[in-house]
Enzyme design. Structure first.
Site, short mmCIF file in Angstrom:
data_model
loop_
_atom_site.label_atom_id
_atom_site.label_comp_id
_atom_site.label_asym_id
_atom_site.label_seq_id
_atom_site.Cartn_x
_atom_site.Cartn_y
_atom_site.Cartn_z
CB ALA A 83 72.20 11.60 39.26
CG PHE A 126 67.06 12.46 38.73
CD1 PHE A 126 68.28 13.40 39.46
CD2 PHE A 126 66.79 12.35 37.07
CE1 PHE A 126 68.62 13.89 38.29
CE2 PHE A 126 67.19 13.59 36.90
CZ PHE A 126 67.97 14.10 37.66
CG ASP A 127 68.41 7.46 44.88
OD1 ASP A 127 67.20 6.93 45.20
OD2 ASP A 127 68.44 7.74 46.05
CE LYS A 128 61.39 9.21 47.57
NZ LYS A 128 60.87 10.06 48.72
#
Length: 629
Positions: A505, A305-307
């Site tokens: 994502a 995941f990106d944040k």
């Protein structure tokens, strides 16, 4: 031959068979024979035509096997068998077409929601026109109960909109001035005037329909294998039938073997599951781009995941402005004027904060440059500005003393992102921006783990302290911070090289390279824009992580459904062929069982249309209870 024509011939053939049964009971055997022959020819001709068309394309179809068997049955005088087989084959095709329509019901429901008319204001006059006549820049009026016909922004008014067609969310969304609205959504209550930014085939709604149609037509690896298998299998069955006749000299058994071996249920076992699974996703606001993507998604064991905008809400707020040698308002105004060129969440947050405080953004940035992963550089009002992270400050030669560094760290440990600002090479302040974790994040990640994801990793360009805080709150396996886009690509590639099946994502813009590198690229945070739709394999229209967990468990269920169908289809044919060889299964009865197996495969796939995560969770709970300690 269309569905209507098939149903008419099937009905007429059925009537002829019923009449033949009546004549048989009445003792008119000769007339009965002619009715059976007429019934066979009526139903057999369209089957034979389809078989010939397939042969011209150098393909061995199921219809070819049936045609050979029917001609053989007529030749040996088995008129009851020939009439029954042709009727059952056509009736099976009719039932197959009808039930397949149900697997496409989600797409049909989407198409039915497309608006046909719109009310616009042109030259001071209000008029109702067809959606095909809408133009970019039109002022469109939408009242309670009406459908939005364009993508655009609200000029005046406010309303609650049902956006289920776009996002899959059933809860109405409140919209007001400057908010974006999408074609295909419905105004539940209120009145809005919208400026059209996209019309016709360019709208998000039209693109969703196009993507789902393309996805349902595309084939998975399993489907492609079954197609190749059928092309080899069908001629092989003809050869085996000849061998059966050579060894048994029983023409009826040979013809029965020929018909029963038709791979009808096997050929459709994968396509119907894929179509139903993609349809379920579309109805729940998840666009899965084809059967191949569905199979890959089911194999995922690692999610990256990106944040910002992915694990967090993507709606950050400025929490503090620490100015050095300059007024706070002036620092905010200069930073906002520079950030007007930025597409990044954090840059747009600074612009929104300046507007919220009523500051006038008058100066246009000159020689503006976006430094990906670090910030921006621009000249505003004759002053050289650099706004971004520590790496940008170091690259610009800006000195950060101990006091400022400690202040930035304290803000970061509190969950903020510290944005450094320099003017003419000297530090001018720090803007603190905080973005809250998505409320559904914990549950969604827990569901992903329950469905089979082994590790969840976060890769972010944000600072280490904020990243570690988010990672701890969500229980992530690994957290990597202060990364550039190319660093994220390298991390994803490293995971793939280690043998993991990786899903990435992100927001579909800054993370596009990493999304493209992953086995499955997933976009969220852009509300269905061109970039997110085109970059990713899976698009979450409602911008919610629980849609990802639904997509993953749906992919698992779809692949499981395909395997069930394939096993059932192969098992049925094997049992029927065994029954033929030992003399227990005959032509008409075998054909009936065969067609029923086709129908059951389709009905099993249709279950996917109503699939929900609750069913998956219940299934997993039962599996855990049944497993020994």
């Amino acid at each position: 031959m269309n569905a209507k024509r098939t149903s008419q011939i099937t009905a007429l053939t059925g009537l002829l068979l019923a009449a033949a049964i009546g004549l048989h009971i009445a003792g008119f055997h000769e007339v009965r024979q002619w009715l059976l022959i007429a019934s066979t020819i009526l139903a057999g001709v369209p089957i034979a035509i389809k078989a010939l068309k397939a042969l011209k394309m150098k393909a061995f179809s199921i219809e070819l096997l049936v045609t050979i068997a029917v001609i053989g049955a007529l030749f040996i005088g088995e008129y009851v068998e020939s009439a029954a087989v042709t009727f059952l084959f056509l009736f099976g095709a009719y039932l197959e077409a009808r039930t397949l329509e149900k697997t496409r019901s989600s797409l049909k429901a989407l198409v039915d929601m497309a608006p046909l008319e719109a009310t616009v204001i042109r030259d001071g006059e209000t008029m109702t026109i067809s959606v095909d006549d809408l133009e970019q820049g039109d002022r469109v009026i939408i009242r309670s109960g009406e459908k939005v016909a364009v993508d655009g922004r609200i000029l005046t008014g406010n309303a609650t909109l049902n956006e289920a067609a776009i996002t899959g969310e059933s809860v109405p969304a409140t919209k007001t001035i400057d908010d974006k609205v999408f074609s295909g959504t419905i105004v539940d209550n209120g009145f809005i005037e919208v400026i059209a930014e996209r019309v016709g085939d360019d709208t998000t709604f039209a693109r969703i329909i196009e993507l789902v149609e393309e996805a349902q037509e595309s084939k998975s690896k399993t489907e492609k294998f079954l197609d190749r298998f059928a092309n080899i299998y069908t001629p092989a069955i003809v050869v085996l039938s000849v061998l059966v006749y050579i060894f048994t000299r029983n023409i009826e058994m040979t013809l029965t073997f020929l018909v029963i071996a038709c791979p009808g249920a096997l050929v459709i076992s994968a396509p119907v599951s894929i179509v139903a699974g993609i349809g379920n996703g579309a109805r729940n606001g998840v666009l899965i781009k084809g059967g191949d993507i569905m199979e890959k998604l089911a194999k995922i064991d690692t999610v990256v995941f990106d944040k910002t905008g992915t694990l967090t809400r993507g709606r950050p707020e400025v929490t503090d402005i620490h100015a050095i040698g300059i007024a706070k308002d002036e620092l905010l105004q200069l930073a906002a004027e520079a950030e007007t060129i930025s597409e990044h969440h954090l840059g747009q947050t600074i612009v929104k904060e300046a507007k919220r405080q009523g500051l006038q953004l008058l100066s246009e940035p000159e020689k503006a440059e976006v430094i990906k992963g670090n910030g921006i550089r621009a000249i505003v009002g004759g002053r050289q500005l650099a706004i971004g992270n520590r790496k940008l400050m170091a690259a610009e030669g800006v000195l950060i003393d101990k006091e400022i560094a400690e202040y930035a760290i304290s803000r970061e440990k509190g969950g903020n992102t510290a944005i450094f600002a320099s003017i003419n090479g000297k530090i001018a302040g720090i803007l603190s921006i905080a973005d809250r974790i998505r409320p559904e994040a914990n549950d969604a990640l827990r569901e992903l783990r329950a469905s089979g994801v082994k590790q969840i990793i976060m890769l972010t360009g944000d600072n280490r302290h904020t990243a570690e805080l988010v990672g701890a709150q969500l229980g992530l396996d690994q957290v990597h911070a202060e990364l550039l886009p190319e660093d994220k690509v390298a991390m994803v590639q490293k995971l793939k090289d280690a043998g993991h099946h990786v899903a990435m994502a992100g927001d579909g813009i800054n993370d596009a390279p990493a999304i493209a590198t992953a086995d499955i690229g997933l976009a969220m945070g852009e509300g269905g824009t061109d970039i997110s739709m085109e970059t990713a394999d899976v698009v979450l229209m409602a911008d919610r992580l629980d849609q990802f967990s639904h997509a993953y468990s749906l992919a698992k269920a779809t692949v499981r459904n395909m395997k069930q169908n394939t096993f059932f289809a192969v098992g049925t044919v094997a049992l029927l062929l065994a029954g033929v060889l030992i003399g227990k299964v005959f032509l008409a009865s075998g054909m009936l069982i065969h067609e029923l197996s086709v129908l059951l495969v389709i009905l099993n796939a249709i279950r996917l249309i109503r699939y929900t995560k609750k069913k998956q969770v219940k299934r997993q709970h039962l599996e855990r209870e049944l497993l020994p300690e």
